[in-house]
Write a protein that holds these residues in place. Sequence first.
Motif, short mmCIF file in Angstrom:
data_model
loop_
_atom_site.label_atom_id
_atom_site.label_comp_id
_atom_site.label_asym_id
_atom_site.label_seq_id
_atom_site.Cartn_x
_atom_site.Cartn_y
_atom_site.Cartn_z
N ILE A 1 0.83 -1.20 0.00
CA ILE A 1 0.00 0.00 0.00
C ILE A 1 0.87 1.25 0.00
N LEU B 1 -3.95 8.58 -3.26
CA LEU B 1 -5.22 7.91 -2.97
C LEU B 1 -5.54 6.86 -4.04
N LEU B 2 -5.40 7.26 -5.31
CA LEU B 2 -5.68 6.32 -6.41
C LEU B 2 -4.68 5.16 -6.41
N GLU C 1 -5.73 2.71 -3.66
CA GLU C 1 -6.90 1.94 -4.03
C GLU C 1 -6.56 0.87 -5.07
N LYS D 1 -4.53 -1.94 -3.36
CA LYS D 1 -5.40 -2.77 -2.53
C LYS D 1 -6.22 -3.74 -3.36
N LYS D 2 -6.64 -3.30 -4.53
CA LYS D 2 -7.37 -4.20 -5.43
C LYS D 2 -6.48 -5.32 -5.92
N GLN E 1 -9.04 -5.63 1.95
CA GLN E 1 -10.37 -5.04 2.12
C GLN E 1 -10.42 -3.95 3.20
N SER F 1 -9.72 -0.59 5.36
CA SER F 1 -9.36 0.80 5.08
C SER F 1 -7.97 1.07 5.65
N GLN G 1 -10.96 10.20 5.28
CA GLN G 1 -11.93 10.82 4.38
C GLN G 1 -12.25 12.24 4.83
N TYR H 1 -15.73 12.33 -5.39
CA TYR H 1 -15.30 10.99 -5.00
C TYR H 1 -15.82 10.63 -3.60
N TYR H 2 -15.83 11.63 -2.71
CA TYR H 2 -16.28 11.41 -1.33
C TYR H 2 -17.70 11.93 -1.09
#
Length: 246
Positions: free
Chosen positions: A51, A98-99, A102, A105-106, A111, A113, A194, A233-234
Amino acid sequence: MRIPFEPIILGYTINIHLVLEYLAFFFGFRYYLFLRKKTTDRISSTNRLSIILGAAIGAFLGSRIMGFLENPSFPYSLETLVNILNYKTIMGGLFGGLLGVELSKKIIGEQQSSGDLFVFPILLGIFIGRIGCMLSGINEFTYGKETTFFMGMNLGDGLIRHPLALYELIFVIFLSVFLLKIKNRELKNGLLFQYFMIFYFAFRFGIEFLKPNVFFVFGLSTIQLLCLLCLIYYRKTILNLFKNAR
């Protein structure tokens, strides 16, 4: 003290902004490691490393891309190309990071946060970095338009301008105190990060109106468009914030 502040040590002029930028990365990362030792991390060390790598790559690319788009120009020489590659902005770094997180993580199938642990180290890094911007004056594009506002300052060109870096330093202090207070509540995992992104990007959207930008799309600067993208996005979290406020 005169701004821009350019100390001379052993006959060499020191780039104070660059020095504080490196210190921001160093102390931010050390603070992150300190917090991780004190916190029970739900994410394994291997996944956390993936990450962090995703965040670093995303932040690097995002900061450079948005730095270029803030005032796009095409290289006509090697020197110009090098200058373009050095363009960077923290807004692109945050959203790109951030991108990158994400996406990583994919890829690894994580899963949980992962952002809450980064919030206060990022704020520390922003604070140190903005001190460098403040001391650099007009040498860095973090200064504002001319003003008669009582906080206006001469940042090195003889004009009284909005000291945007100083405004941001004050905002970061208040945001840090606010997030520290709500951190002790039973927040859903990931919600602290967030909130940080929402408040910081909303602040930067507003303060951009005080900046002497020259490149606009639909009447907004590139940074403001990125801020809107982040707030969209949020959007679910923002709607919940308004519901709770009522």
